[in-house]
Write an enzyme that holds these catalytic residues in place. Sequence first.
Site, PDB file in Angstrom:
ATOM      1  CE  LYS A  12       5.808  33.127   9.997  1.00  0.00           C
ATOM      2  NZ  LYS A  12       4.901  34.228  10.302  1.00  0.00           N
ATOM      3  N   GLY A  66      -1.150  26.874  15.305  1.00  0.00           N
ATOM      4  CA  GLY A  66      -1.689  27.341  14.026  1.00  0.00           C
ATOM      5  C   GLY A  66      -2.457  26.204  13.386  1.00  0.00           C
ATOM      6  CB  THR A 102      -4.074  20.488  10.998  1.00  0.00           C
ATOM      7  OG1 THR A 102      -4.807  20.651  12.218  1.00  0.00           O
ATOM      8  CG2 THR A 102      -3.610  19.055  10.885  1.00  0.00           C
ATOM      9  N   GLY A 103      -2.443  21.866   8.667  1.00  0.00           N
ATOM     10  CA  GLY A 103      -1.678  21.717   7.428  1.00  0.00           C
ATOM     11  C   GLY A 103      -0.286  22.324   7.556  1.00  0.00           C
ATOM     12  CB  VAL A 104       0.910  25.646   8.729  1.00  0.00           C
ATOM     13  CG1 VAL A 104       2.238  26.254   9.147  1.00  0.00           C
ATOM     14  CG2 VAL A 104       0.260  26.481   7.642  1.00  0.00           C
ATOM     15  CD  GLU A 110      -1.518  21.860  21.847  1.00  0.00           C
ATOM     16  OE1 GLU A 110      -2.602  21.430  21.419  1.00  0.00           O
ATOM     17  OE2 GLU A 110      -0.766  21.164  22.560  1.00  0.00           O
ATOM     18  CB  CYS A 122      -8.097  26.504  18.217  1.00  0.00           C
ATOM     19  SG  CYS A 122      -7.745  26.970  19.900  1.00  0.00           S
TER      20      CYS A 122
HETATM   21  P1  NAD Z   1      -1.736  29.453  10.261  1.00  0.00           P
HETATM   22  O1  NAD Z   1      -1.394  28.013  10.289  1.00  0.00           O
HETATM   23  O2  NAD Z   1      -2.154  30.054   8.979  1.00  0.00           O
HETATM   24  O3  NAD Z   1      -0.484  30.314  10.760  1.00  0.00           O
HETATM   25  C1  NAD Z   1       0.159  30.058  11.997  1.00  0.00           C
HETATM   26  C2  NAD Z   1       1.584  30.574  11.907  1.00  0.00           C
HETATM   27  O4  NAD Z   1       2.315  29.767  10.977  1.00  0.00           O
HETATM   28  C3  NAD Z   1       1.669  32.008  11.389  1.00  0.00           C
HETATM   29  O5  NAD Z   1       2.696  32.694  12.069  1.00  0.00           O
HETATM   30  C4  NAD Z   1       2.020  31.810   9.929  1.00  0.00           C
HETATM   31  O6  NAD Z   1       2.664  32.899   9.334  1.00  0.00           O
HETATM   32  C5  NAD Z   1       2.939  30.611  10.013  1.00  0.00           C
HETATM   33  N1  NAD Z   1       3.094  29.859   8.759  1.00  0.00           N
HETATM   34  C6  NAD Z   1       2.205  29.735   7.748  1.00  0.00           C
HETATM   35  N2  NAD Z   1       2.707  28.915   6.782  1.00  0.00           N
HETATM   36  C7  NAD Z   1       3.922  28.520   7.214  1.00  0.00           C
HETATM   37  C8  NAD Z   1       4.930  27.663   6.685  1.00  0.00           C
HETATM   38  N3  NAD Z   1       4.787  27.043   5.517  1.00  0.00           N
HETATM   39  N4  NAD Z   1       6.069  27.482   7.404  1.00  0.00           N
HETATM   40  C9  NAD Z   1       6.234  28.080   8.608  1.00  0.00           C
HETATM   41  N5  NAD Z   1       5.308  28.903   9.165  1.00  0.00           N
HETATM   42  C10 NAD Z   1       4.167  29.118   8.478  1.00  0.00           C
HETATM   43  O7  NAD Z   1      -2.837  29.684  11.409  1.00  0.00           O
HETATM   44  P2  NAD Z   1      -3.607  31.013  11.808  1.00  0.00           P
HETATM   45  O8  NAD Z   1      -4.562  31.362  10.714  1.00  0.00           O
HETATM   46  O9  NAD Z   1      -2.664  32.061  12.297  1.00  0.00           O
HETATM   47  O10 NAD Z   1      -4.414  30.494  13.086  1.00  0.00           O
HETATM   48  C11 NAD Z   1      -5.578  29.744  12.951  1.00  0.00           C
HETATM   49  C12 NAD Z   1      -5.297  28.267  13.120  1.00  0.00           C
HETATM   50  O11 NAD Z   1      -4.645  28.034  14.354  1.00  0.00           O
HETATM   51  C13 NAD Z   1      -6.575  27.446  13.182  1.00  0.00           C
HETATM   52  O12 NAD Z   1      -6.400  26.250  12.483  1.00  0.00           O
HETATM   53  C14 NAD Z   1      -6.747  27.186  14.681  1.00  0.00           C
HETATM   54  O13 NAD Z   1      -7.528  26.063  14.993  1.00  0.00           O
HETATM   55  C15 NAD Z   1      -5.325  27.050  15.116  1.00  0.00           C
HETATM   56  N6  NAD Z   1      -5.164  27.329  16.543  1.00  0.00           N
HETATM   57  C16 NAD Z   1      -5.006  26.276  17.382  1.00  0.00           C
HETATM   58  C17 NAD Z   1      -4.887  26.477  18.750  1.00  0.00           C
HETATM   59  C18 NAD Z   1      -4.724  25.328  19.686  1.00  0.00           C
HETATM   60  O14 NAD Z   1      -4.379  25.547  20.853  1.00  0.00           O
HETATM   61  N7  NAD Z   1      -4.953  24.102  19.255  1.00  0.00           N
HETATM   62  C19 NAD Z   1      -4.933  27.787  19.249  1.00  0.00           C
HETATM   63  C20 NAD Z   1      -5.081  28.848  18.353  1.00  0.00           C
HETATM   64  C21 NAD Z   1      -5.189  28.605  16.998  1.00  0.00           C
END
Ligand code: NAD
Length: 540
Positions: free
Chosen positions: A213, A266, A268-270, A294, A328
């Site tokens: 996804k 993505g 932390t909350g998700v 991550e 991130c």
């Molecule tokens: P996001 O959490 O909004 O989305 C990530 C993915 O999850 C997307 O594909 C989104 O559509 C999906 N998603 C959203 N809600 C969902 C749900 N309820 N159920 C299942 N899937 C769901 O994050 P983003 O805005 O795409 O990315 C930014 C975030 O990612 C920041 O918090 C960043 O720190 C983190 N990040 C972390 C790393 C790491 O290696 N630690 C690397 C890159 C990004």
Amino acid sequence: MLNTVFRRDEPANEPVKAFAPGSPERESLAARLAEMSNETVEIPCIVGGEEVRTGDVVDVTAPHDHSKLICRWHRADAETLHKAVQASQEAWKDWSNQPPHVRMSVLEKAANLLAGPWRDTVNAATMLGQSKTCHQAEIDSACELIDFYRLNSWMALTKIYTEQPTSTPDTWNYVDHRPLEGFVMAITPFNFTSIAGNLPTAPALMGNVVLWKPSKGSMLSNYYVMKLLEEAGFPPGVINFVPNSPKAMADSVFGSEHFSGLHFTGSTGVFQKIWLQTAENLAKYRTYPRIVGETGGKDFIFVHESADLDALVVAALRGAYEFQGQKCSAASRMYVPDTLWPAFRDRLVAEIEKIKMGDPADFSNFMCAVIDKWAYQDITGYVDKAKAGAKILTGGGYSDDQGWFVEPTLVECEDPRFVTMEEEIFGPVLSVYVYKADDMEGALDLCDTTSPYALTGAVFSQDRGMAEYIGKRLRQAAGNFYINDKPTGAVVNQQPFGGARASGTDDKAGGPQNLVRWIAPRSVKENFLPPKDWRYPFMD
Ligand code: NAD
């Protein structure tokens, strides 16, 4: 069956192209970008190798130009996801039984396609769709993704498959590194094409089948990566491309008995929401799912009085503002001693004010737009809070007239626990707390405890013993720690990446620690001389 044990030498990291004026790589990328800027790509789901058009279509415009419709993608519904699960299980029968060299060769081919004929396309799609400069696109969607493909493949062979237990003269012991039974769900973020391209392929390399996804914010580049993977030879159904809204996954994915792993990057909350969702379904699953995530960060630079100011200014500026702070690992809070602050502040402000921001097609820009309306609203909300509760030293402006533009913003916070020192902003906002040089211990406590995250951090100190001490004090505050360097820009096989606390499961993308999560080892013992008498000598 072949009579060979495969050997692979350690691959070098892919060199980063410079795109200097007049260079052939610049000309070729600019031409491809111009061509793609005039296209609107229709993006279907890809399930079992078949394109599926659900008709539920979402339009995406370029973040830096609202008038540029770059793609329209079909949203997978629950039925399409259900078919994807079935297709994956069909593909599993053959793929999970392929020998490592077959799976490795597909990934190595993907690396070579990306290093060669696909490089401009994937880079241009990342510039256009995620608003990255040519350099940010190159280090992400070309170099890092090529490194993931080549090095994961090499690591699987040399650090996993060939790692075997001890045998004795009369027994032979070995481990069969089986793929998981079921499918892995890869859910990827918008900000790195490399992460998006790695999350489905790392489990697939280890013999698993995957549903991928992608994020709505990176649909264009992710679709091209999927097409590249098809060309590289991943058989139909091994990786299924299913852009969807989260609701559709509830039953078809997380309610499926075949769900065996989550590979997530993505927020932390998700991640926490999904983990709870899988926990609720635990009794349904045939195997305990592997959960790898991550997530967010609140990455810091801790400055000692002995810091080299020239190096510190560059690290703060690049660390905080490249790719609009949407990494991130981006530096978003700093702790600076009062003895250095006035000189450091003046130099940093002067350099920030030289930053050019705009369309990535103009190669002189250092920053472009933030990803979408939601990010823009979120980030500008923090900027407004900083205007009200702290001191903005430079920046603070924003505009959505042409695209989602937020100025690089530097905030001085009197309160070390002010909201912009504590929460992940994911935008070009750097907050600074100035500490009394004679209370460094207090500042170290603040740095360690102010945010729930522990992803990246840096110390700047020319006193090496002091750098060591600070590193020890902040040992649990970051999974990637830098001494006299910015906290961004981890390189595969050099700095395996990931954090603990609220930043994730620390399974280190770009390291064997990640790949072992996608196997279910089976130990085999063969006895050359099984006993023929059940009685033991002590019984005589
Ligand atoms: P996001 O959490 O909004 O989305 C990530 C993915 O999850 C997307 O594909 C989104 O559509 C999906 N998603 C959203 N809600 C969902 C749900 N309820 N159920 C299942 N899937 C769901 O994050 P983003 O805005 O795409 O990315 C930014 C975030 O990612 C920041 O918090 C960043 O720190 C983190 N990040 C972390 C790393 C790491 O290696 N630690 C690397 C890159 C990004």
